[in-house]
Design a protein around this motif. Structure first.
Motif, PDB file in Angstrom:
ATOM      1  N   GLN A   3       0.845  -1.184   0.000  1.00 32.82           N
ATOM      2  CA  GLN A   3       0.000   0.000   0.000  1.00 32.82           C
ATOM      3  C   GLN A   3       0.886   1.242   0.000  1.00 32.82           C
ATOM      4  OE1 GLN A   3      -2.527   0.167   3.400  1.00 32.82           O
ATOM      5  NE2 GLN A   3      -3.949   1.570   2.430  1.00 32.82           N
ATOM      6  N   ALA A   4       0.417   2.311  -0.635  1.00 32.81           N
ATOM      7  CA  ALA A   4       1.179   3.559  -0.716  1.00 32.81           C
ATOM      8  C   ALA A   4       1.416   4.128   0.681  1.00 32.81           C
ATOM      9  CB  ALA A   4       0.438   4.573  -1.576  1.00 32.81           C
ATOM     10  N   LEU A   5       2.564   4.762   0.835  1.00 31.06           N
ATOM     11  CA  LEU A   5       2.924   5.375   2.107  1.00 31.06           C
ATOM     12  C   LEU A   5       2.182   6.692   2.291  1.00 31.06           C
ATOM     13  CD1 LEU A   5       6.772   4.804   1.914  1.00 31.06           C
ATOM     14  CD2 LEU A   5       5.163   3.569   3.346  1.00 31.06           C
ATOM     15  N   PRO A   6       1.908   7.066   3.541  1.00 29.73           N
ATOM     16  CA  PRO A   6       1.279   8.371   3.794  1.00 29.73           C
ATOM     17  C   PRO A   6       2.265   9.490   3.490  1.00 29.73           C
ATOM     18  CG  PRO A   6       1.889   7.327   5.859  1.00 29.73           C
ATOM     19  CD  PRO A   6       2.157   6.324   4.767  1.00 29.73           C
ATOM     20  N   PRO A   7       1.799  10.723   3.359  1.00 25.85           N
ATOM     21  CA  PRO A   7       2.711  11.845   3.096  1.00 25.85           C
ATOM     22  C   PRO A   7       3.798  11.916   4.169  1.00 25.85           C
ATOM     23  CG  PRO A   7       0.438  12.545   2.872  1.00 25.85           C
ATOM     24  CD  PRO A   7       0.406  11.152   3.435  1.00 25.85           C
ATOM     25  N   PRO A   8       5.035  12.120   3.740  1.00 26.41           N
ATOM     26  CA  PRO A   8       6.133  12.147   4.711  1.00 26.41           C
ATOM     27  C   PRO A   8       6.250  13.495   5.416  1.00 26.41           C
ATOM     28  CG  PRO A   8       6.980  12.487   2.506  1.00 26.41           C
ATOM     29  CD  PRO A   8       5.501  12.212   2.359  1.00 26.41           C
ATOM     30  N   ALA A   9       6.835  13.467   6.602  1.00 30.39           N
ATOM     31  CA  ALA A   9       7.143  14.703   7.319  1.00 30.39           C
ATOM     32  C   ALA A   9       8.405  15.337   6.742  1.00 30.39           C
ATOM     33  CB  ALA A   9       7.330  14.411   8.813  1.00 30.39           C
ATOM     34  N   SER A  10       9.321  14.491   6.245  1.00 25.36           N
ATOM     35  CA  SER A  10      10.533  15.013   5.616  1.00 25.36           C
ATOM     36  C   SER A  10      10.809  14.244   4.334  1.00 25.36           C
ATOM     37  CB  SER A  10      11.735  14.920   6.563  1.00 25.36           C
ATOM     38  OG  SER A  10      12.105  13.572   6.769  1.00 25.36           O
ATOM     39  N   LEU A  11      11.362  14.977   3.370  1.00 22.13           N
ATOM     40  CA  LEU A  11      11.633  14.424   2.043  1.00 22.13           C
ATOM     41  C   LEU A  11      12.921  15.083   1.550  1.00 22.13           C
ATOM     42  CD1 LEU A  11      10.056  12.873  -0.408  1.00 22.13           C
ATOM     43  CD2 LEU A  11       9.582  15.180  -1.146  1.00 22.13           C
ATOM     44  N   TYR A  12      13.938  14.290   1.225  1.00 21.30           N
ATOM     45  CA  TYR A  12      15.183  14.869   0.724  1.00 21.30           C
ATOM     46  C   TYR A  12      16.009  13.811   0.011  1.00 21.30           C
ATOM     47  CZ  TYR A  12      17.263  12.859   4.982  1.00 21.30           C
ATOM     48  OH  TYR A  12      17.663  12.008   5.977  1.00 21.30           O
ATOM     49  N   ALA A  13      16.996  14.280  -0.723  1.00 24.56           N
ATOM     50  CA  ALA A  13      17.938  13.408  -1.412  1.00 24.56           C
ATOM     51  C   ALA A  13      19.341  13.822  -1.007  1.00 24.56           C
ATOM     52  CB  ALA A  13      17.760  13.515  -2.923  1.00 24.56           C
ATOM     53  N   GLU A  14      20.243  12.867  -1.005  1.00 21.81           N
ATOM     54  CA  GLU A  14      21.621  13.130  -0.629  1.00 21.81           C
ATOM     55  C   GLU A  14      22.560  12.172  -1.335  1.00 21.81           C
ATOM     56  OE1 GLU A  14      22.275  12.350   3.534  1.00 21.81           O
ATOM     57  OE2 GLU A  14      21.335  10.386   3.409  1.00 21.81           O
ATOM     58  N   ASP A  24      20.283   1.153   5.765  1.00 22.64           N
ATOM     59  CA  ASP A  24      20.214   1.870   4.494  1.00 22.64           C
ATOM     60  C   ASP A  24      20.402   0.918   3.314  1.00 22.64           C
ATOM     61  OD1 ASP A  24      19.693   4.363   5.541  1.00 22.64           O
ATOM     62  OD2 ASP A  24      21.716   5.149   5.231  1.00 22.64           O
ATOM     63  N   LEU A  25      21.340   0.008   3.432  1.00 22.97           N
ATOM     64  CA  LEU A  25      21.596  -0.956   2.363  1.00 22.97           C
ATOM     65  C   LEU A  25      20.382  -1.847   2.141  1.00 22.97           C
ATOM     66  CD1 LEU A  25      23.513  -2.211   0.304  1.00 22.97           C
ATOM     67  CD2 LEU A  25      24.443  -3.627   2.167  1.00 22.97           C
ATOM     68  N   HIS A  26      19.788  -2.328   3.211  1.00 21.15           N
ATOM     69  CA  HIS A  26      18.601  -3.183   3.087  1.00 21.15           C
ATOM     70  C   HIS A  26      17.417  -2.414   2.505  1.00 21.15           C
ATOM     71  CE1 HIS A  26      20.733  -6.339   5.064  1.00 21.15           C
ATOM     72  NE2 HIS A  26      20.657  -5.831   6.267  1.00 21.15           N
ATOM     73  N   ALA A  27      17.216  -1.174   2.950  1.00 26.02           N
ATOM     74  CA  ALA A  27      16.108  -0.358   2.430  1.00 26.02           C
ATOM     75  C   ALA A  27      16.303  -0.058   0.948  1.00 26.02           C
ATOM     76  CB  ALA A  27      15.989   0.936   3.227  1.00 26.02           C
ATOM     77  N   LEU A  28      17.527   0.272   0.553  1.00 29.29           N
ATOM     78  CA  LEU A  28      17.823   0.542  -0.853  1.00 29.29           C
ATOM     79  C   LEU A  28      17.579  -0.699  -1.697  1.00 29.29           C
ATOM     80  CD1 LEU A  28      18.858   2.394  -3.087  1.00 29.29           C
ATOM     81  CD2 LEU A  28      21.195   1.814  -2.367  1.00 29.29           C
ATOM     82  N   SER A  29      18.024  -1.837  -1.213  1.00 30.49           N
ATOM     83  CA  SER A  29      17.821  -3.098  -1.925  1.00 30.49           C
ATOM     84  C   SER A  29      16.334  -3.419  -2.076  1.00 30.49           C
ATOM     85  CB  SER A  29      18.527  -4.235  -1.179  1.00 30.49           C
ATOM     86  OG  SER A  29      18.254  -5.472  -1.764  1.00 30.49           O
ATOM     87  N   GLU A  30      15.586  -3.261  -0.991  1.00 28.20           N
ATOM     88  CA  GLU A  30      14.139  -3.528  -1.038  1.00 28.20           C
ATOM     89  C   GLU A  30      13.434  -2.600  -2.022  1.00 28.20           C
ATOM     90  OE1 GLU A  30      10.414  -2.678   1.864  1.00 28.20           O
ATOM     91  OE2 GLU A  30      12.016  -3.890   2.750  1.00 28.20           O
ATOM     92  N   ALA A  31      13.797  -1.316  -1.998  1.00 31.77           N
ATOM     93  CA  ALA A  31      13.184  -0.348  -2.911  1.00 31.77           C
ATOM     94  C   ALA A  31      13.525  -0.689  -4.364  1.00 31.77           C
ATOM     95  CB  ALA A  31      13.650   1.065  -2.574  1.00 31.77           C
ATOM     96  N   ALA A  32      14.770  -1.064  -4.620  1.00 33.43           N
ATOM     97  CA  ALA A  32      15.183  -1.419  -5.981  1.00 33.43           C
ATOM     98  C   ALA A  32      14.429  -2.647  -6.478  1.00 33.43           C
ATOM     99  CB  ALA A  32      16.690  -1.665  -6.023  1.00 33.43           C
ATOM    100  N   GLY A  71      17.232   8.881  -2.225  1.00 38.59           N
ATOM    101  CA  GLY A  71      16.096   9.693  -1.805  1.00 38.59           C
ATOM    102  C   GLY A  71      15.513   9.123  -0.532  1.00 38.59           C
ATOM    103  N   ARG A  72      15.235  10.006   0.417  1.00 36.26           N
ATOM    104  CA  ARG A  72      14.706   9.572   1.711  1.00 36.26           C
ATOM    105  C   ARG A  72      13.385  10.257   2.024  1.00 36.26           C
ATOM    106  NH1 ARG A  72      18.726   7.154   4.969  1.00 36.26           N
ATOM    107  NH2 ARG A  72      20.850   7.479   4.210  1.00 36.26           N
ATOM    108  N   MET A  73      12.512   9.497   2.647  1.00 26.78           N
ATOM    109  CA  MET A  73      11.282  10.031   3.223  1.00 26.78           C
ATOM    110  C   MET A  73      11.310   9.637   4.691  1.00 26.78           C
ATOM    111  SD  MET A  73       8.404   9.516   0.186  1.00 26.78           S
ATOM    112  CE  MET A  73       7.711   8.129   0.979  1.00 26.78           C
ATOM    113  N   ASP A  74      11.178  10.624   5.552  1.00 29.80           N
ATOM    114  CA  ASP A  74      11.256  10.386   6.998  1.00 29.80           C
ATOM    115  C   ASP A  74      12.499   9.577   7.370  1.00 29.80           C
ATOM    116  OD1 ASP A  74       8.908  11.836   7.282  1.00 29.80           O
ATOM    117  OD2 ASP A  74       7.647  10.051   7.158  1.00 29.80           O
ATOM    118  N   GLY A  75      13.601   9.862   6.669  1.00 29.30           N
ATOM    119  CA  GLY A  75      14.881   9.235   6.974  1.00 29.30           C
ATOM    120  C   GLY A  75      15.138   7.900   6.314  1.00 29.30           C
ATOM    121  N   MET A  76      14.113   7.268   5.752  1.00 30.36           N
ATOM    122  CA  MET A  76      14.249   5.940   5.152  1.00 30.36           C
ATOM    123  C   MET A  76      14.502   6.063   3.653  1.00 30.36           C
ATOM    124  SD  MET A  76      14.132   2.632   5.684  1.00 30.36           S
ATOM    125  CE  MET A  76      13.247   2.327   7.186  1.00 30.36           C
TER     126      MET A  76
END
Length: 180
Positions: A3-14, A24-32, A71-76
């Motif tokens: 299901q789609a995520l709710p609007p984030p409190a923070s959104l940024y790229a680095e 971070d590695l696991h989250a990036l892998s899961e997103a990919a 790209g991160r939303m709420d740090g993830m």
């Protein structure tokens, strides 16, 4: 599909230079993997095992000519792109850089994260002294195409046999943007 995520409190790229922790590695892998399964893969047509994707991203950080933008939303981490610098012996194209493998996990789309990643990649390319940012995309990626065109990229050509996915030949579009 998640299901789609709710609007984030923070959104940024680095720019990511190393994995501070495995999260971070696991989250990036899961997103990919989610993006690949959704048809927005970056070369992969079938999703590989998470360990293969993690190994791939560890390798990306070791290549001097590559830079990883996440790209991160709420740090993830939910998306990424890479800048591919020209090799040192390519003096004729030393003024331009290629953005590749730009994606956002399907369940994190609709919040502007792809745009944040793109803008951070542009900012980084400018900071490195590049004058042109190049990219290419499958013609089936309508959302990405709309984003690139809205952000001022110029389509300069189409390759009619750009990719082969599930037995179907798909065209691809080539874009550039002058940075200076």
């Amino acid at each position: 599909m998640s299901q789609a995520l709710p609007p984030p409190a923070s959104l940024y790229a680095e720019r990511l230079e190393r994995f501070e922790d495995e999260a971070d590695l696991h989250a990036l892998s899961e997103a990919a993997i989610a993006a690949i399964l959704d048809g927005g893969g970056f070369g992969w047509v079938k999703a590989p095992k998470a360990s293969i994707v993690e190994q791939y991203y560890r390798g990306v950080l070791l290549v001097p000519e590559r830079e990883l933008i996440v790209g991160r939303m709420d740090g993830m981490v939910y998306g990424a792109a890479q800048l591919q610098k020209p090799s040192r012996n390519n003096e004729a194209q030393a003024f331009s850089v290629q953005m590749m493998h730009h994606f956002v996990a399907p369940y994190a789309r609709g919040h502007g994260l792809a745009r944040e990643i793109l803008r951070k990649a542009e900012e980084r390319a400018r900071a490195l002294g590049f004058h042109v940012l190049n990219l290419d995309v499958r013609a089936t990626q309508k959302g990405a195409i709309a984003l690139y065109e809205a952000e001022g990229f110029t389509r300069w050509g189409t390759h009619p046999a750009y990719a082969r996915v599930r037995g179907e030949t798909i065209p691809g579009h080539f874009y550039y943007k002058k940075l200076k």
